[in-house]
Each structure stands twice: as structure tokens, then as C-alpha cells.
Motif scaffolding. Structure first.
Motif, PDB file in Angstrom:
ATOM      1  N   ILE A 117      -6.912  -5.886  10.430  1.00 41.85           N
ATOM      2  CA  ILE A 117      -5.793  -5.599  10.118  1.00 41.85           C
ATOM      3  C   ILE A 117      -4.657  -5.948  11.230  1.00 41.85           C
ATOM      4  O   ILE A 117      -3.319  -6.353  11.023  1.00 41.85           O
ATOM      5  CB  ILE A 117      -5.248  -4.184   9.411  1.00 41.85           C
ATOM      6  N   ILE A 313      -0.024  -0.077 -11.459  1.00 45.73           N
ATOM      7  CA  ILE A 313       0.772  -0.792 -10.531  1.00 45.73           C
ATOM      8  C   ILE A 313       0.494  -0.678  -9.196  1.00 45.73           C
ATOM      9  O   ILE A 313       0.651  -1.589  -8.473  1.00 45.73           O
ATOM     10  CB  ILE A 313       2.526  -0.723 -11.157  1.00 45.73           C
ATOM     11  N   ALA A 322     -11.022  -4.961   1.768  1.00 43.75           N
ATOM     12  CA  ALA A 322     -12.030  -3.758   1.880  1.00 43.75           C
ATOM     13  C   ALA A 322     -13.495  -4.271   1.233  1.00 43.75           C
ATOM     14  O   ALA A 322     -14.470  -3.968   1.938  1.00 43.75           O
ATOM     15  CB  ALA A 322     -11.580  -2.557   1.101  1.00 43.75           C
TER      16      ALA A 322
HETATM   17  C1  HEM Z   1      -3.095   1.579  -2.512  1.00 44.61           C
HETATM   18  C2  HEM Z   1      -7.712   3.053  -1.819  1.00 44.61           C
HETATM   19  C3  HEM Z   1      -8.431  -0.287   1.482  1.00 44.61           C
HETATM   20  C4  HEM Z   1      -3.672  -1.292   1.243  1.00 44.61           C
HETATM   21  C5  HEM Z   1      -4.154   2.331  -2.814  1.00 44.61           C
HETATM   22  C6  HEM Z   1      -4.817   3.291  -3.634  1.00 44.61           C
HETATM   23  C7  HEM Z   1      -5.877   3.675  -3.536  1.00 44.61           C
HETATM   24  C8  HEM Z   1      -6.399   3.022  -2.310  1.00 44.61           C
HETATM   25  C9  HEM Z   1      -6.668   4.924  -4.351  1.00 44.61           C
HETATM   26  C10 HEM Z   1      -3.883   3.614  -4.798  1.00 44.61           C
HETATM   27  C11 HEM Z   1      -2.638   4.539  -4.288  1.00 44.61           C
HETATM   28  C12 HEM Z   1      -1.792   5.215  -5.399  1.00 44.61           C
HETATM   29  O1  HEM Z   1      -2.047   5.022  -6.768  1.00 44.61           O
HETATM   30  O2  HEM Z   1      -0.782   5.631  -5.219  1.00 44.61           O
HETATM   31  C13 HEM Z   1      -8.258   2.293  -0.847  1.00 44.61           C
HETATM   32  C14 HEM Z   1      -9.679   2.350  -0.660  1.00 44.61           C
HETATM   33  C15 HEM Z   1      -9.767   1.348   0.486  1.00 44.61           C
HETATM   34  C16 HEM Z   1      -8.452   0.833   0.777  1.00 44.61           C
HETATM   35  C17 HEM Z   1     -10.765   3.244  -1.305  1.00 44.61           C
HETATM   36  C18 HEM Z   1     -11.046   0.941   1.004  1.00 44.61           C
HETATM   37  C19 HEM Z   1     -12.360   1.132   0.662  1.00 44.61           C
HETATM   38  C20 HEM Z   1      -7.170  -0.815   1.688  1.00 44.61           C
HETATM   39  C21 HEM Z   1      -6.955  -1.835   2.613  1.00 44.61           C
HETATM   40  C22 HEM Z   1      -5.331  -2.354   2.459  1.00 44.61           C
HETATM   41  C23 HEM Z   1      -4.984  -1.259   1.583  1.00 44.61           C
HETATM   42  C24 HEM Z   1      -8.066  -2.627   3.581  1.00 44.61           C
HETATM   43  C25 HEM Z   1      -4.701  -3.240   3.282  1.00 44.61           C
HETATM   44  C26 HEM Z   1      -5.110  -3.737   4.452  1.00 44.61           C
HETATM   45  C27 HEM Z   1      -3.208  -0.701   0.399  1.00 44.61           C
HETATM   46  C28 HEM Z   1      -1.499  -0.639  -0.018  1.00 44.61           C
HETATM   47  C29 HEM Z   1      -1.686   0.100  -1.262  1.00 44.61           C
HETATM   48  C30 HEM Z   1      -2.807   0.698  -1.422  1.00 44.61           C
HETATM   49  C31 HEM Z   1      -0.557  -1.507   0.483  1.00 44.61           C
HETATM   50  C32 HEM Z   1      -0.218   0.293  -1.970  1.00 44.61           C
HETATM   51  C33 HEM Z   1      -0.127  -0.526  -3.135  1.00 44.61           C
HETATM   52  C34 HEM Z   1       1.297  -0.021  -4.157  1.00 44.61           C
HETATM   53  O3  HEM Z   1       1.614   0.946  -4.001  1.00 44.61           O
HETATM   54  O4  HEM Z   1       1.533  -0.876  -4.988  1.00 44.61           O
HETATM   55  N1  HEM Z   1      -5.545   2.154  -2.063  1.00 44.61           N
HETATM   56  N2  HEM Z   1      -7.450   1.299  -0.133  1.00 44.61           N
HETATM   57  N3  HEM Z   1      -5.968  -0.502   1.195  1.00 44.61           N
HETATM   58  N4  HEM Z   1      -3.773   0.064  -0.560  1.00 44.61           N
HETATM   59 FE1  HEM Z   1      -5.847   0.735  -0.560  1.00 44.61          FE
END
Ligand code: HEM
Length: 364
Positions: A117, A313, A322
């Protein structure tokens, strides 16, 4: 709780807790009722840093902000990172293979996503240590919910660091994500500085510890279930479903927050408007109404509609990244250390958190 109190009102804190799969899915995706706006600083000092970020924004702004970064995280864009992630993984594993023992969290699961990242965001390599320290501090804040002097100091430092980096990229743009965001426009308007900071802080935290925990939790699941490593060594196609089962069985993100903006009825319970709601992803992923034998780690499960990356969304933007990092790290780990077992003296301790689920150390 799923059986006896699927929607639980904690009178002390005022929060509502939701445990069943269908309810969790609704809370995560029905943005018109369950808002992601948490409102300013949460008392921990980091609220301002995230106040204008994607994850705490509702439509229509959410869609506009998200559209600026989706291109960088599509499966195709992410696949192009494969050689770099492979190279990094090999470098990290070389020392471990020579020694034959390691703390896999410290030496593989932690550095890999941080470096990836950082590179995507154009963080100079020499700043990586500081960056790692700050991201740890932010995560420890989100874990404990309370702030210390160290948290406030780190938040000020991160803000100043990103402001300087943003200024630098403004005058000398590169190919990194910060430069992309600086040149982006929504309806002819550039992003505001708080929005730029929000993106930086969110990517720093979101891309970091979650993936570390996915890799660590995967190693734990594999070493716990005899025969799985042997099967993975001969059946390459088994790796993706294995990672999905780790995401379900030991979900790296256990809970997400929302705030009701209108009254909501979930089953027999009515949640009033203006109430904080906690959607328990970890519980949904073990809901017996959706998964057969939910307490069993079963790589042959077939269809696996877990909610580990959320739903709707706000579905995780980094999911393809990931998954790719986990796939490369695990494949390389198993081929270099096919006899992988937990160290006999290993005392596995979980991180203290109700949001993230992972191990502090993983000696093998
Ligand atoms: C959103 C889990 C890895 C960037 C989320 C959400 C979850 C989640 C549950 C939803 C949040 C919500 O509904 O309020 C995970 C898990 C990961 C992971 C379990 C690894 C196993 C990553 C990685 C990145 C990332 C590697 C970026 C480099 C984001 C971003 C959001 C998000 C930017 C917000 C999306 C939005 O609000 O539209 N993640 N994440 N995540 N994740 Fe991940």
C-alpha cells in the motif's frame, strides 16, 4: 446471541447490536436507514482525519468519491501488481526459510501489505517505518476507542506528513494514488484537503492490518486442520476457496458501525432513529441459518457468501488486493516451508479488539 437476542440493545452504551446474517446484510447495505456518517471526532483524536473519508460518507457523495479510486483497485489493475507482490514475498521469505523458524506476523503478514500500500500511495521507502508506526497507533485507537497523548501526537504527525506529501505531489505529480486523487475532479471541483487526507488515512489503515490478519488467520486455520497443507500443495485450485473459508471462519473485520437516520424494524425489534448500530460480521459469517456446520473450517464448502468484506455500496474496495496478497503469500509460504507447523512453545494471543480479529504473534 443469534438465537436468544439477535437484536440486542445495550442500555448502558445506547448501542444496538445485530447478530444474524440477514440483519447484518441489511444494516451494512441499507444506507438510507443505516447511515455510515459517524459524525466528526469520536473522542480519540483520529475522527477528524477520517471525517471526510469514503467509509463514513453516504450517497451521493460516497459514489462520487468512490468512483475516483475504483480504477486503481479493479481485479485487472490489481493483477498487474502480481510480479511485485511475488518479488516482495520471496524477499521476505528468504530469511525465514534459511532459519527455519519465524514469527510469521512480524516477518511476513505484517510487512507485505504495508509495503504494497505504501508503494501504491507513493510513500518513499525511507518513510515506511514511520508510516508503519502511525498506522499501528491509529489501529490501536480504533481498537481501544480511547486516546492517549501518543495517539494525539501521532495524529498530528500523520496529518502534517500527508499535507507535506500532498504539496510535494501537487508540484511534482507521479503515477501514485495521491497524484491521481490530486488531479481528479468531481463536477469540475477538485477534492478538498480534508477529503484528500481522509483517503490517505483510510487507505493507510484499511490496507494494512486487515490483510495482515487474513494471512495470519489463514496460517492458523491451516496448521489446525491436519491434511489441509498437504492438499494445498497438490491442488492449486483449492487455495482461493480456502482463503474464502478463512475470511468466513476467522473474519479479520468482526464488526462495523452505522447510525440509524430513520426508525428501523429488524424482526420483532424496532430501532429508533439516531441510534448507533453495530453489525456483527463475525457472527453473521457463522449463522447456522446460512452456513451448514458453521463452526467447522471446511475448505470444500462450495458456495461461500460470507460478509467478511461487507455488503452493498461500501463493499471493500481492497478485496481483490487482499485476496491476491493472501494467495501469493500462502502459496509461497507452503512451497518454501511445506512442513509448516506452529512452534511448540507458541502461546497464541488474540489482539484486544472487538473490531479486528487476529493474532499478536504467530511463531512457526
Ligand atoms: C471497506 C474489510 C482489505 C480498502 C471495507 C469493509 C469491510 C472491509 C468489512 C466495509 C466497511 C463498511 O461497510 O462500512 C476488509 C478486509 C480486508 C480488507 C477483511 C482484508 C482481508 C482492504 C485493503 C484495502 C481496503 C487491502 C485497500 C488497499 C477499503 C476501503 C473501504 C473498505 C477504501 C471503504 C469502501 C467504501 O466505503 O466504499 N473493508 N478490507 N480494504 N476497504 Fe477493506
Amino acid at each position: 446471541m443469534r438465537k436468544t437476542a439477535p437484536v440486542f440493545h445495550d442500555e448502558q452504551t445506547g448501542s444496538w447490536h445485530v447478530f444474524r446474517y440477514d440483519d447484518v446484510q441489511r444494516v451494512l447495505s441499507e444506507f438510507a436507514t443505516f447511515s455510515s456518517r459517524m459524525g466528526g471526532d469520536n473522542g480519540s483524536g483520529s475522527g477528524q482525519l477520517f471525517a471526510s473519508s469514503l467509509i463514513v460518507t453516504d450517497p451521493p457523495r460516497h459514489r462520487q468519491l468512490r468512483s475516483l479510486v475504483t480504477q486503481a483497485f479493479t481485479p485487472k489493475a490489481v493483477d498487474a501488481l502480481t510480479p511485485r507482490i511475488q518479488g516482495l514475498t520471496d524477499e521476505l521469505l528468504q530469511g525465514i526459510q534459511a532459519r527455519g523458524s519465524a514469527d510469521l506476523i512480524k516477518e511476513l503478514a505484517y510487512p507485505l501489505p504495508v509495503i504494497v500500500i505504501s508503494e501504491l500511495m507513493g510513500i518513499p521507502a525511507q518513510d515506511r517505518e514511520r508510516f508503519k508506526y502511525w498506522s499501528d497507533v491509529i489501529v490501536s485507537q480504533t481498537r481501544t476507542g480511547s486516546a492517549t497523548e501518543e495517539h494525539y501526537a501521532a495524529n498530528t504527525e500523520i496529518t502534517e506528513y500527508f499535507l507535506a506529501l500532498i504539496d510535494q505531489r501537487r508540484s511534482r505529480p507521479g503515477k501514485d494514488l495521491i497524484s491521481v486523487l490530486l488531479s481528479a475532479e468531481i463536477d469540475g471541483q477538485k477534492l478538498t484537503v480534508p477529503e484528500l487526507l481522509g483517503f490517505c488515512a483510510l487507505l493507510l489503515v484499511a490496507g494494512n492490518e486487515t490483510t495482515t490478519n487474513l494471512i495470519g488467520n489463514a496460517v492458523l486455520c491451516l496448521t489446525e486442520k491436519p491434511g489441509t497443507i498437504e492438499r494445498l500443495l497438490t491442488e492449486q485450485a483449492l487455495l482461493p476457496p480456502t482463503i474464502e473459508e478463512v475470511l468466513r471462519f476467522r473474519s479479520p473485520v468482526q464488526s462495523m458501525y452505522r447510525m440509524t437516520v430513520a426508525e428501523a424494524t429488524l424482526g420483532e425489534d424496532v430501532i429508533p432513529a439516531g441510534a448507533p448500530v453495530v453489525a456483527w460480521i463475525g457472527s453473521a459469517n457463522r449463522d447456522e441459518r446460512h452456513f451448514e456446520r458453521p463452526a467447522e473450517f471446511d475448505v470444500d464448502r462450495g458456495q461461500n457468501r460470507h460478509l467478511a468484506f461487507g455488503h452493498g455500496i461500501h463493499f471493500c474496495l481492497g478485496a481483490p488486493l487482499a485476496r491476491l496478497e493472501a494467495r501469493i503469500a500462502l502459496a509461497a509460504l507452503l512451497s518454501r516451508l511445506p512442513g509448516l507447523t506452529l512452534a511448540p512453545e507458541a502461546r497464541l494471543e488474540r489482539m484486544e479488539s472487538t473490531i479486528v480479529y487476529g493474532l499478536k504473534e504467530l511463531p512457526v
